[in-house]
Design a protein around this motif. Structure first.
Motif, PDB file in Angstrom:
ATOM      1  N   GLY A   1      -5.814  -1.622   0.144  1.00 35.10           N
ATOM      2  CA  GLY A   1      -5.828  -2.975  -0.388  1.00 35.10           C
ATOM      3  C   GLY A   1      -6.098  -4.009   0.694  1.00 35.10           C
TER       4      GLY A   1
ATOM      5  N   ALA B   1      -8.067  -1.023  -6.081  1.00 31.33           N
ATOM      6  CA  ALA B   1      -6.810  -0.307  -5.833  1.00 31.33           C
ATOM      7  C   ALA B   1      -6.398   0.562  -7.016  1.00 31.33           C
TER       8      ALA B   1
ATOM      9  N   SER C   1      -2.145   2.901  -0.560  1.00 32.72           N
ATOM     10  CA  SER C   1      -2.606   1.837  -1.463  1.00 32.72           C
ATOM     11  C   SER C   1      -2.618   0.487  -0.761  1.00 32.72           C
TER      12      SER C   1
END
Length: 242
Positions: A29, A59, A25
């Motif tokens: 991101g 995200a 993530s």
């Protein structure tokens, strides 16, 4: 009960699954921040609520997949081996399910916080300024309704077969990639990238149109209903297998 909650939360946070999802993530991101967001989304400032909301919307699918993986962790084969131990405890199974539900939600919010902190750190280091208050509303709008819905839908599907959680993961990916209208777009990415262009003003102030507010409230309500119903059903099983 607090000890049980902390124990279940610790099992989620201190394992390779959580750290793997967190790294993926944060990596995605960072690519989003340094790619589309740094240039500004829909002719808005990179640190505007519109660009920040777009970043979170990108995200969000990974965050929801992480949440569903947390649920799948509690319904894995290894967890079924622990069922005799959990049934031997004096706590009612419905309450135990609620505690696990809270642990999944808390772990997901920790994941959200880490993703948001990455963006704030990026803004501060690159631009030297960020209005934290302006970022709260797009964060709540983007993250909370889908997270609540995935939690409730995942718990409801797991009552029938724990493998259906993986089908829900596929549905989340499908709803993300499909070019759906902003009113029913799961991640709200099209709203943040298109709606500012319809306002006859450069970098307009962030506001939520009524149709989007109704859509997000309905999504959160549906997820909450699924969650409460799943917990309150007396024949609910924490690790029901086929």
């Amino acid at each position: 009960m607090n000890k049980i909650f902390r124990y279940e939360l610790r099992r989620l946070l201190w394992n390779r699954l959580f750290f793997g999802i967190l790294l993926v993530s944060l990596g995605y991101g960072w690519l989003t921040l340094t790619g589309s967001v740094v240039r500004g989304v829909a002719h808005t400032a990179p640190f505007s609520p519109w660009s920040f909301g777009y970043y979170l919307s990108q995200a969000l699918p990974l965050i929801c997949l992480g949440e569903l993986f947390f649920l799948a962790f509690f319904f894995s084969k290894e967890e079924r081996l622990l069922r005799p131990l959990t049934q031997a405890t004096p706590i009612r199974q419905r309450r135990y399910a609620a505690l696990r539900c809270g642990a999944v939600l808390t772990a997901t919010l920790v994941l959200c916080l880490c993703v948001a902190v990455l963006a704030v750190g990026f803004y501060v280091s690159l631009f030297g300024w960020v209005d934290y208050g302006e970022l709260i509303l797009p964060a709540l709008l983007t993250l909370i309704p889908p997270i609540v819905f995935c939690l409730g839908a995942g718990m409801m599907l797991s009552r029938f077969n724990h493998t259906l959680i993986y089908a829900l993961m596929a549905a989340v990916i499908l709803l993300t990639v499909l070019p759906l209208p902003p009113a029913i777009n799961f991640s709200s990415s099209s709203f943040f990238s298109q709606f500012p262009l319809t306002v006859e003003k450069l970098d307009p102030a962030f506001h939520v149109p009524g149709w989007l507010a109704v859509s997000k409230i309905a999504l959160a309500f549906l997820g909450s209903t699924f969650t409460i119903s799943s917990i309150n059903m007396q024949d609910y099983k924490l690790d029901k297998s086929k």
